[in-house]
Scaffold this active site. Structure first.
Site, PDB file in Angstrom:
ATOM      1  N   GLY A  51      27.589   4.922 -19.362  1.00  0.00           N
ATOM      2  CA  GLY A  51      28.614   3.933 -19.022  1.00  0.00           C
ATOM      3  C   GLY A  51      28.763   3.806 -17.515  1.00  0.00           C
ATOM      4  N   SER A  68       2.004  -5.053 -16.468  1.00  0.00           N
ATOM      5  CA  SER A  68       1.917  -5.016 -17.931  1.00  0.00           C
ATOM      6  C   SER A  68       1.145  -6.212 -18.455  1.00  0.00           C
ATOM      7  CB  SER A  68       3.321  -4.979 -18.534  1.00  0.00           C
ATOM      8  OG  SER A  68       3.900  -3.728 -18.254  1.00  0.00           O
ATOM      9  N   GLU A 122      -0.634  -0.627 -10.200  1.00  0.00           N
ATOM     10  CA  GLU A 122      -1.918  -0.320 -10.833  1.00  0.00           C
ATOM     11  C   GLU A 122      -2.161  -1.208 -12.068  1.00  0.00           C
ATOM     12  OE1 GLU A 122      -3.204   3.748 -10.652  1.00  0.00           O
ATOM     13  OE2 GLU A 122      -1.422   4.215  -9.460  1.00  0.00           O
ATOM     14  N   ILE A 143       0.832  -1.201   0.000  1.00  0.00           N
ATOM     15  CA  ILE A 143       0.000   0.000   0.000  1.00  0.00           C
ATOM     16  C   ILE A 143       0.870   1.256   0.000  1.00  0.00           C
ATOM     17  CG2 ILE A 143      -1.855   1.237   1.169  1.00  0.00           C
ATOM     18  CD1 ILE A 143      -2.508  -1.622   0.021  1.00  0.00           C
ATOM     19  N   GLN A 147      27.950   7.372 -34.491  1.00  0.00           N
ATOM     20  CA  GLN A 147      26.653   7.005 -35.033  1.00  0.00           C
ATOM     21  C   GLN A 147      25.901   6.045 -34.103  1.00  0.00           C
ATOM     22  OE1 GLN A 147      26.320   5.040 -38.901  1.00  0.00           O
ATOM     23  NE2 GLN A 147      25.065   6.754 -39.530  1.00  0.00           N
TER      24      GLN A 147
END
Ligand SMILES: Cc1cc2nc3c(=O)[nH]c(=O)nc-3n(C[C@H](O)[C@H](O)[C@H](O)COP(=O)(O)OP(=O)(O)OC[C@H]3O[C@@H](n4cnc5c(N)ncnc54)[C@H](O)[C@@H]3O)c2cc1C
Lengths: 319, 261, 381
Positions: free
Chosen positions: C339, C366, C363, C157, C279
């Site tokens: 890192g 998933s 709540e 709770i 990149q």
């Protein structure tokens, strides 16, 4: 011949630089308006440089009451119609210049950095967005008198111009001009606290430091360097450091050998507080920060990474 | 007491200069995110605070198109009582003399005892409007206020003068003051405040509403282009890894005689 | 579809951002986190500024805004600090039950103090034996001469021990399954309530999580919230709203972690290049930014539907499920970008990661969200 009128503020150590602006308009007639309750010294100072000196002598001008000064000067401007009215962009200049413009209706240009004559036009530059851009304007010289404030340090007092010997004219201060500002007290809030004005080494911190606890990074670097901590204004306004550590136009003026800035953008109001020729090292993560225009050596990077590294290396030297 | 504050919206600069864009030879200000000029925030706080303390009424004014309602609403949410949007002079929207002219109209119509402006706007950095306004109104003007009180008869203004000094002065109403940082800590805009003023209409006043005649014979400076200043002109920017940069900076400092060893 | 915030919503967002920047201090957050303390002072201030319970009607202390505006605030708060943000968001936890099902007397008594910063609320639904499946509760409420008597244990709770009242889901008819459940508002001062610790947890260190024992706690008739026998349905309806708030928490937490990572890679150099110039880094950033934007879009959509009175449990579940996933993934990648530093408390992203993780759990996990989504899809919705 053009007429340039210099409004010399009593406490302005840069007012002679305004002659550098006048020089761009040579040949011109130089008039200087001086203010005070005793004008002997400033009269002497300006005599070799001006064609005419207008002296405003009055007890109310013992301290520089810009409201009073503007009201006694404005009618003279309306009569003389100089091409250019110049004063320094100091704090009192920030009061005086626009008020003159408001009373006379002459347009105003603030914080001039440069003036040049180009293709038949007078072009003046000023900084915007805290120095991030330069904005040029064409001055309507000859059409109307222009009130212009000039950033201290932007022009040089001419080394030598032909010696002049100014006519001195004591101006009458009209009676219908009662003072409206009553001076009560002079406050020097930087008087309390550490005096860094004589320190030879300074580590200056700026808003790159985001909260009070982070000051420690810079404090320990200062300790390793045997330097004092200096600051930009925002940190002082936050109450994190004493006012006496604030360097700049509204803070103290320092004269060190080494000035190492950490997270300082390099506004002119800050850099304007540095005198002499210190060796300036700047750490800032923005490669375009104006501070790199002043520094001798710059490091582009995160202060929280660089400063501790620098401290370690200095400690290794065992100074 | 009646206090009027003059507000300007400026581009939200944040950090960096993304809102400044190089277009051909010049730099343009491209911004759709406007915020209240930082110094004007101090002005609003000062006005709201004075009225809370001494009673009376405060009003915010800003010159511009509907977009400026944003900053006016912000001032209302902070507790300013009224707001007017002033229609800009069709000749030029950002000429200081014209701006001051409109503000003068508002002042002569609403008749405040005190006008507070920000010391300058963070975009132009001019700091001209408050002083020109005072000059046109023939009211006294004090710039860079760091303290502002009302003693029942006069205003006590503390403000910055030369060399880090401040002076304390006593000045009667009416008066124009410009607010410097450090004057106060502006309050947050509260959700209840936003709600309270959400449905408020902000009246627009044009020249006629303010009994103003257009500014005559005013010669403007001609706005030419903006460009980026040459940067890093002076400093030697150290290259390499942080560690390498540090070694170099120590080397430079040693050359300067900072270290004895 | 309108993807723009209106002016008022922009002002709200900005107000929340200004408040969070001004009040949520990193060092303070690290301290509160370490000492497991509630950000009481900030909470009080947030209430004063009207941030808590802003979706309550004006006469009950709020500003009559919707789920959407509240989500904007939660997002900004969690972005600035995942821990403080979560603590403020849960300050009014379960009050929507009072808002939706309460009578005016209850709203006055239980909403106003929460909005004004005089009390914290809590929702007591989960039980040791009944987590995701709440169709049958072991906590029972029996009729009693003075009203009702509640007996049972609720666990995990939020705000246990700190809350001034609990919204408790009880079995009032043990034979009727989920149709025999009812909701009660139980003041924390009622005799018979005992709170115990559930042990240390992964994140959410600033809020308490505990077990609440109700030992024959007697409450008056007026404690019944909503209709007798409708408790289960009320909880579901409540979750359809509160999950949007959790989704907003996730979006904010993801954004906050991303902001920190972005700043870091622009500052740090490796192999004499800014990390941001590699990149690999750029692609990571692109993926993270995309995930956040997608999560934000569906969260806003769920909130807009709720405010239009067209709550769509499927969209709400999708919002919570996907935003929570985005938060965990983005926070995790942020750690990776930093890192070694990312693993250190000082650099905050590890905390964002730990705080993000709860959004996939509380709540409705998933998995439960997926059940809801699948159920709806299979029904052809
Ligand atoms: C009338 C007037 C008088 C004033 N007087 C003074 C005065 O006396 N003294 C004064 O100092 N100011 C004064 N100011 C204020 C001045 O204009 C500037 O606002 C101020 O100097 C800026 O301070 P700063 O450089 O600390 O902050 P900013 O301009 O915000 O710069 C912060 C810098 O830190 C860098 N940074 C941020 N984070 C990091 C990091 N992690 N690592 C490395 N770099 C980082 C940023 O790139 C930025 O360049 C005055 C202003 C006015 C209007």
């Amino acid at each position: 011949m053009k007429k340039v009128l210099i409004v010399a503020q009593p406490e302005d150590s840069c007012s002679m630089e305004l002659l550098g602006v006048a020089e761009v308009f040579q040949p011109c007639l130089i008039q200087v308006a001086i203010f005070g309750d005793d004008l002997k010294l400033s009269k002497e100072k300006w005599t070799p440089w001006a064609d005419r000196i207008l002296g405003f002598e009055h007890p109310q001008l013992q301290w520089f009451d810009t409201d009073f000064a503007a009201r006694v000067l404005a009618p003279v401007l309306l009569e003389e119609m100089p091409d250019l009215i110049l004063t320094s962009r100091t704090n009192p200049g920030l009061e005086l210049l626009p008020v003159l413009s408001g009373i006379t209706g002459f347009p105003a240009f603030s914080d001039c950095l440069r003036v040049r004559f180009e293709d038949g036009d007078w072009i003046a530059d000023k900084a915007e967005f805290e120095g991030k851009v330069i904005h040029s304007f064409r001055l309507p010289v000859g059409e109307v008198p222009i009130c212009m404030s000039v950033r201290p340090g932007s022009f040089q007092t001419p080394a030598a111009i032909q010696k002049k010997a100014a006519d001195y004219q004591l101006m009458s201060v009209p009676d219908h001009c009662p003072p409206r500002r009553e001076f009560l007290e002079l406050l020097d809030s930087s008087a309390e606290g550490v005096d860094i004005r004589k320190s030879k080494r300074l580590v200056a911190v700026g808003r790159g430091i985001e909260d009070q606890e982070q000051l420690e990074v810079a404090e320990s670097l200062a300790k390793a360097l045997n330097a004092e901590l200096a600051s930009t204004r925002p940190l002082v306004d936050q109450g994190w450091l004493e006012k006496s550590r604030q360097v700049g136009t509204s803070g103290v003026t320092v004269n060190p050998d080494l000035y190492l800035t950490v997270g300082v953008s390099g506004s002119f109001q800050h850099m304007g507080g540095i005198q002499g020729k210190p060796f300036i090292v700047a750490i800032n993560r923005d490669p375009k920060a104006p501070v790199f225009n002043y520094a001798n050596v710059g490091m582009v990077g995160d202060l929280f990474e660089l400063v501790p590294l620098l401290e370690q290396e200095i400690l290794k030297l065992g100074e | 007491m009646k206090v009027m504050v003059c507000l300007k919206q400026v581009p939200d600069a944040g950090e960096g200069e993304a809102f400044l864009q190089q277009v051909g030879e010049e730099v343009q200000v491209a911004c759709d995110d406007w915020v209240l000029n930082e110094w004007d925030g101090f002005a609003v706080e000062a006005a709201v605070h004075l009225i809370e303390e001494h009673g009376g009424e405060s009003m915010a004014v800003s010159i511009g198109d509907e977009a400026v309602e944003g900053v006016l609403r912000r001032a209302l949410a902070m507790g300013v009582d009224q707001a007017w949007r002033l229609q800009p002079d069709s000749n030029s929207a950002d000429d200081s003399m014209r701006l001051a002219h409109s503000l003068m109209g508002a002042a002569l119509t609403w008749k405040p005892d005190l006008i507070i402006c920000g010391a300058m706007a963070s975009d132009s950095g001019n700091g001209l409007v408050p002083g020109i306004l005072a000059g046109k109104l023939q009211w006294p003007f004090v710039a860079l206020a760091t303290g502002l009180k009302w003693d029942g008869k006069s205003f006590l203004v503390r403000h910055e003068i030369h060399q880090g000094m401040e002076s304390l002065e006593k000045i009667g109403a009416p008066l124009v003051v410009s607010a410097q940082s450090g004057l106060n800590q502006p309050r947050y805009v509260s959700i209840r405040g936003i709600r309270r003023v959400a449905k408020r209409e902000i009246p627009m006043k044009n020249m006629a509403d303010l009994s103003l005649s257009p500014l005559q014979n005013h010669v403007e400076l001609v706005d030419l282009k903006r460009r980026f200043p040459p940067s890093g002109a002076h400093a030697e920017i150290l290259q390499g890894s942080p560690q390498e940069q540090i070694s170099q900076v120590i080397q430079r400092m040693r050359e300067q005689g900072v270290f004895t060893s | 579809m309108d993807f723009e915030l209106n002016k008022e919503q922009k002002e709200i967002q900005k107000a929340a951002r200004d408040f969070a920047r001004g009040e949520f201090d990193k060092e303070l957050a690290l301290q509160l986190e370490e000492q497991h303390r509630y950000p009481t002072e900030i909470w009080k201030k947030a209430c004063k500024e009207g941030f808590i319970g802003m979706h309550f009607p004006i006469r009950f202390g709020g500003s009559d805004y919707g789920c959407f505006e509240n989500a904007l605030v939660v997002e900004e708060f969690c972005r600035q600090d995942s821990g403080i943000g979560a603590a403020l968001m849960t300050a009014h936890f379960a009050t929507e039950n009072v808002l939706f099902f309460g009578i005016d007397e209850q709203k006055e008594r239980y909403l106003i103090p929460v909005a004004e910063g005089d009390s914290l609320s809590a929702g007591a639904f989960t039980e040791p034996e009944h987590g995701s499946d709440i169709t049958c509760m072991s906590t029972v409420a029996e009729l009693h001469p003075k009203g009702w008597m509640i007996h049972g244990v609720k666990t995990f709770i939020t705000n246990a021990g700190m809350a001034d009242y609990y919204v408790v889901l009880c079995q009032t008819d043990p034979n009727a399954g989920h149709k025999g459940q009812s909701m009660f508002i139980v003041d924390s001062t009622c005799p018979g309530i005992q709170v115990s610790d559930v042990g240390a947890k992964m994140g959410l260190h600033m809020v308490t999580t505990g077990e609440v024992h109700f030992k024959n706690v007697v409450v008056p008739k007026e404690a019944l919230l909503g209709k007798e026998g409708r408790g289960f349905y009320q909880v579901l309806q409540f979750f359809d709203h509160s999950r949007i708030e959790v989704a907003a928490q996730a979006v904010g937490t993801a954004q906050g972690a991303f902001d920190r990572a972005l700043r870091y890679v622009q500052g740090r150099e490796q192999f004499s290049k800014k990390i941001a110039q590699f990149q690999v880094t750029q692609h990571k950033l692109a993926e993270m930014a995309t995930k956040i934007e997608l999560a934000r879009l569906i969260t806003y959509k769920a909130a807009k539907l709720a405010d239009a009175g067209k709550v769509d449990p499927k969209i709400t579940a999708m919002a919570k499920f996907s935003a929570a996933r985005a938060a965990v993934e983005v926070a995790s990648e942020s750690i990776q970008l930093l890192g070694g530093y990312g693993y250190m408390t000082e650099f905050e992203v590890e905390r964002f990661y730990r705080d993000a993780r709860i959004t996939e759990i509380y709540e409705g996990t998933s998995e439960i969200q997926k059940n809801v989504i699948a159920g709806s899809v299979l029904k052809g919705n």
